[in-house]
Write an enzyme that holds these catalytic residues in place. Structure first.
Site, mmCIF file in Angstrom:
data_model
loop_
_atom_site.group_PDB
_atom_site.id
_atom_site.type_symbol
_atom_site.label_atom_id
_atom_site.label_comp_id
_atom_site.label_asym_id
_atom_site.label_seq_id
_atom_site.Cartn_x
_atom_site.Cartn_y
_atom_site.Cartn_z
ATOM 1 N N HIS A 1 0.833 -1.204 0.000
ATOM 2 C CA HIS A 1 0.000 0.000 0.000
ATOM 3 C C HIS A 1 0.870 1.259 0.000
ATOM 4 O O HIS A 1 0.578 2.224 -0.696
ATOM 5 C CB HIS A 1 -0.891 0.044 1.247
ATOM 6 C CG HIS A 1 -1.827 -1.114 1.369
ATOM 7 N ND1 HIS A 1 -1.596 -2.164 2.223
ATOM 8 C CD2 HIS A 1 -2.999 -1.386 0.753
ATOM 9 C CE1 HIS A 1 -2.589 -3.030 2.140
ATOM 10 N NE2 HIS A 1 -3.464 -2.591 1.254
ATOM 11 N N LYS B 1 -0.526 -6.401 -8.074
ATOM 12 C CA LYS B 1 -0.815 -7.635 -7.326
ATOM 13 C C LYS B 1 -2.208 -8.154 -7.693
ATOM 14 O O LYS B 1 -2.403 -9.335 -7.949
ATOM 15 C CB LYS B 1 -0.720 -7.336 -5.829
ATOM 16 C CG LYS B 1 -1.382 -8.341 -4.913
ATOM 17 C CD LYS B 1 -0.545 -9.549 -4.690
ATOM 18 C CE LYS B 1 -1.223 -10.545 -3.756
ATOM 19 N NZ LYS B 1 -2.208 -10.008 -2.857
#
Lengths: 281, 281
Positions: free
Chosen positions: B37, B149
């Site tokens: 993140h 991802k």
């Protein structure tokens, strides 16, 4: 008045107007403008100082068996009317611009799109909410106006705009009627003179229903039966639906306790007409 | 750094920043932040000068049998990490704010959401595209970043944003891996030490596939079989899918002629992990 066909150009133009402090109003139409559309422009003028009218017959809201290719079109006439009414820009894209090859995304409102017009036109509202989402993202309006004539559509769009957090104020403008009270519609031109005469039963039976409710009748089934009987007197009329519902969840009412929407769809020959009335209690 | 929970307040704040000329970047997350993140924040910093991070575990992208209630949460830790990384505002609404009573509207991308992760998680992408649409309308960002991802998610969101004419630039940031090459995921903490060890086979088999393609193997079935054999050596591994597809339509490739995405999902016990690699030809 500008005429813009490219989405990118439209977004650039509207971004500039927005940054310049304009309050942008959107009037989405499928063209073939009549007094009803022009009343939307007059209505939105009260709420903004830059008016975008979109003119686009949206294919995704028509089923294959419907009148997409026959839907009336007259772009030059529309341009003149929009300009006279004070629109600032017309957005008139072609379908390759709106739905390019490999297009895959749809916006769908559940439940309230499956009944009434949604029952006989199963993909209709998905097409409407998809094109309106796209128009909101293209024009980024502060305010948009829709007609009460399409009562269910207005309710579905309000639900969609609230659910998806569009920062757009939705205004609903009253139905505009011909002198003899037929609700204005681009499809009216396809009625034969005789069907046109018969079609007056729609507004007349809705008015009669309103009077009967005012006089004390609160049983929805009785009201619906009365409307049905009146319409069935007309030789060419084929009823699609007559419903008495609330104005948010579109739930059928059995007893008329609060304000209700009485909405109907009736075919005369191949022409499907809709009309409605809000009865205040 | 501000923390805002109300949608209206968020729209007001972001409108002000936009009118002040800021270029707004959105980092949508479900919280429980890790290096992956934070790399998104670092990436978007290159493209904007005002960063919004949303932290919200979105219920509509979980099926009833999935791990919504068990999804890891640690808001205070997230706030510290976001602030250190230079975020300007955190948007952290509660679910009554995002999906109020009578909520009805969903955004759906067809075809490319029905395969791969969409095959085993049928409502997942509908939930993702719905919440991202809402976040785009709430934050009105110029640019938004998603992680490679979730390769299929990034492709679906790019399709949705293009189809619905969102005026938002979509950036996809590379996968961030642990030192031993396991792709970072909030769900990794639920692996036992032994499963954690076994899970290394995912990145290892993808790397081996890349080497085999570079060495000349162009038959996708051979590559998939090789990955499958490697993964099946691991005692707890249960393969959901292994696919070799193009990066736009996600169509299965039989012969590897152009750049491909090799993507897989594998369960270790109750923990479902995904990983992928783009192989350039």
């Amino acid at each position: 008045m500008k005429i813009i066909t490219s989405i990118k150009e439209m977004q650039k133009e509207l971004d500039q107007q927005r940054m310049a402090g304009k309050r942008i109003g959107l009037v989405p139409t499928m063209g073939f403008l009549h007094e009803g559309h022009l009343s939307l422009v007059r209505e939105i003028k009260k709420h903004c100082n830059y008016i975008v009218m979109s003119i686009y017959v949206n294919p995704t809201q028509f089923s294959p068996n419907e009148d997409f290719s026959d839907y009336p079109r007259d772009f030059d006439r529309d341009v003149n009317l929009a300009e006279q009414e004070g629109c600032d820009v017309i957005f008139n894209p072609d379908s390759e611009e709106v739905y390019p090859k490999n297009y895959l995304t749809y916006v769908e409102v559940e439940n309230i799109t499956k009944i009434m017009c949604g029952a006989s036109r199963p993909i209709h509202f998905r097409g409407v909410t998809t094109i309106v989402t796209k128009l909101f993202n293209i024009a980024k309006p502060h305010v948009a106006v829709f007609g009460q004539k399409d009562a269910q559509q207005a309710i579905v769009i309000k639900r969609m705009a609230a659910d998806l957090n569009f920062d757009v104020e939705i205004i609903v403008a009253p139905i505009v009627r011909e002198q003899d009270s037929l609700a204005m519609s681009s499809r009216n031109i396809y009625l034969t003179p005789n069907q046109r005469e018969q079609a007056l039963v729609l507004s007349q039976s809705l008015k009669a229903a309103e009077r009967k409710i005012s006089a004390g009748e609160k049983n929805a089934a009785v009201i619906i039966k009365m409307i049905k009987n009146k319409i069935e007197e007309k030789h060419d009329a084929k009823i699609d639906y007559i419903e008495i519902v609330d104005q948010e969840k579109l739930e059928c009412q059995t007893e008329i306790k609060n304000n209700v929407l009485i909405a109907l769809a009736v075919k005369f020959g191949k022409v499907r007409l809709i009309d409605n009335i809000i009865v205040k209690i």
